[in-house]
Design a protein around this motif. Structure first.
Motif, mmCIF file in Angstrom:
data_model
loop_
_atom_site.group_PDB
_atom_site.id
_atom_site.type_symbol
_atom_site.label_atom_id
_atom_site.label_comp_id
_atom_site.label_asym_id
_atom_site.label_seq_id
_atom_site.Cartn_x
_atom_site.Cartn_y
_atom_site.Cartn_z
ATOM 1 N N PRO A 32 0.805 -1.353 0.088
ATOM 2 C CA PRO A 32 0.069 0.073 -0.006
ATOM 3 C C PRO A 32 0.688 1.130 -0.103
ATOM 4 O O PRO A 32 2.118 1.244 0.160
ATOM 5 C CB PRO A 32 -0.828 -0.273 1.339
ATOM 6 N N VAL A 33 0.348 2.405 -0.479
ATOM 7 C CA VAL A 33 0.854 3.803 -0.338
ATOM 8 C C VAL A 33 0.431 4.586 1.010
ATOM 9 O O VAL A 33 -0.689 4.291 1.476
ATOM 10 C CB VAL A 33 0.344 4.557 -1.462
ATOM 11 N N PHE A 34 1.598 4.690 1.718
ATOM 12 C CA PHE A 34 1.253 5.660 3.010
ATOM 13 C C PHE A 34 1.414 7.036 2.947
ATOM 14 O O PHE A 34 2.019 7.552 2.103
ATOM 15 C CB PHE A 34 1.993 4.946 4.357
ATOM 16 N N ARG A 120 -6.461 8.774 11.810
ATOM 17 C CA ARG A 120 -5.976 7.199 11.747
ATOM 18 C C ARG A 120 -6.916 6.571 10.538
ATOM 19 O O ARG A 120 -8.356 6.897 10.345
ATOM 20 C CB ARG A 120 -6.575 6.778 13.024
ATOM 21 N N THR A 121 -6.139 5.804 9.798
ATOM 22 C CA THR A 121 -6.888 5.346 8.434
ATOM 23 C C THR A 121 -6.481 3.588 8.523
ATOM 24 O O THR A 121 -5.310 3.589 8.663
ATOM 25 C CB THR A 121 -6.443 5.887 7.062
ATOM 26 N N LEU A 142 -1.221 26.653 9.902
ATOM 27 C CA LEU A 142 -0.283 26.656 8.347
ATOM 28 C C LEU A 142 -1.268 25.923 7.406
ATOM 29 O O LEU A 142 -1.729 25.030 7.790
ATOM 30 C CB LEU A 142 1.062 25.957 8.668
ATOM 31 N N ALA A 143 -1.081 26.294 6.035
ATOM 32 C CA ALA A 143 -1.757 25.482 5.394
ATOM 33 C C ALA A 143 -0.934 24.088 5.126
ATOM 34 O O ALA A 143 0.129 24.066 5.101
ATOM 35 C CB ALA A 143 -1.662 26.443 3.907
ATOM 36 N N LEU A 144 -1.743 23.219 4.818
ATOM 37 C CA LEU A 144 -1.342 21.642 4.524
ATOM 38 C C LEU A 144 -1.810 21.436 3.467
ATOM 39 O O LEU A 144 -2.927 20.818 3.302
ATOM 40 C CB LEU A 144 -1.837 21.073 5.906
ATOM 41 N N GLU A 145 -1.051 21.326 2.328
ATOM 42 C CA GLU A 145 -1.603 21.027 0.928
ATOM 43 C C GLU A 145 -1.263 19.674 0.496
ATOM 44 O O GLU A 145 0.110 19.025 0.620
ATOM 45 C CB GLU A 145 -0.898 21.962 -0.097
ATOM 46 N N GLU A 146 -2.350 18.906 0.195
ATOM 47 C CA GLU A 146 -1.897 17.608 -0.395
ATOM 48 C C GLU A 146 -1.566 17.768 -2.118
ATOM 49 O O GLU A 146 -2.327 18.059 -3.107
ATOM 50 C CB GLU A 146 -3.125 16.898 -0.535
ATOM 51 N N VAL A 147 -0.128 17.896 -2.191
ATOM 52 C CA VAL A 147 0.309 17.993 -3.665
ATOM 53 C C VAL A 147 0.155 16.679 -4.440
ATOM 54 O O VAL A 147 0.284 16.943 -5.762
ATOM 55 C CB VAL A 147 2.024 18.534 -3.430
ATOM 56 N N PHE A 148 0.153 15.375 -3.967
ATOM 57 C CA PHE A 148 -0.019 14.446 -4.733
ATOM 58 C C PHE A 148 -0.640 13.515 -3.788
ATOM 59 O O PHE A 148 -0.972 13.880 -2.705
ATOM 60 C CB PHE A 148 1.460 13.590 -4.895
ATOM 61 N N THR A 149 -1.236 12.259 -4.259
ATOM 62 C CA THR A 149 -2.373 11.497 -3.302
ATOM 63 C C THR A 149 -1.367 11.275 -2.066
ATOM 64 O O THR A 149 -0.124 10.575 -2.292
ATOM 65 C CB THR A 149 -2.531 10.348 -4.323
ATOM 66 N N LEU A 150 -2.053 11.487 -1.131
ATOM 67 C CA LEU A 150 -1.125 11.201 0.304
ATOM 68 C C LEU A 150 0.123 11.747 0.604
ATOM 69 O O LEU A 150 0.788 11.308 1.600
ATOM 70 C CB LEU A 150 -1.154 9.661 0.592
#
Length: 158
Positions: A32-34, A120-121, A142-150
């Motif tokens: 999986p991708v974490f 938690r996932t 602060l901004a927390l940007e999802e730049v790519f999946t996860l």
């Protein structure tokens, strides 16, 4: 003789079956991708302070936290490649906790305290990971940007 061979073949098949009811996923092969978390230190104009050598990544000390690594420029990526957004950042390790903190000494009297919350996932094969949901520095969100999946990136202005 045929019955012995048939029984041997059936025994072999039964012994190699797994009992994981995870939507047909073979947990022994599941990769999986974490989530991952990157921090970029910038000035008031948005200039990367590691890139312009105001901060030396070799002098950054972790006062508390769970570990980090410097993410140098991607030498094999094209200059306009999307992955370049992570050049000259710090990759922070995400613990298995909903609330965690990083205190970093950046040298030159600069100290940064980053407080994180994470969600938690649970995924197939009884695996668990945490995804960052917010970050604050000195009580400033602060901004927390999802730049790519996860893959999450936050800029810390110094």
């Amino acid at each position: 003789m045929k019955k012995i061979m048939l029984l041997t073949f059936i025994s072999f098949l039964v012994s190699n079956c797994t009992n994981d009811d995870d939507a047909g996923i073979d947990c022994a092969l599941f990769d999986p991708v974490f989530s991952s978390l990157y921090i970029k230190f910038v000035d008031a104009n948005g200039n990367n302070l590691i890139e312009n050598e105001t901060i030396d990544p070799d002098e950054i000390l972790l006062e508390n936290g769970f570990g980090f690594r410097f993410n140098p420029p991607e030498e094999f990526a094209a200059p306009e490649a999307e992955i370049r957004v992570l050049d000259n950042t710090l990759a922070l390790f995400i613990p298995y906790e909903s609330i965690f903190q990083y205190r970093l000494d950046l040298g030159g009297g600069n100290r940064v305290t980053l407080d994180f919350t994470a969600e938690r996932t649970e995924i197939e094969c009884n695996l668990v990971y945490y995804t960052p949901t917010s970050v604050t520095n000195n009580d400033k969100t602060l901004a927390l940007e999802e730049v790519f999946t996860l893959v999450f990136l936050s800029e810390v202005e110094l």
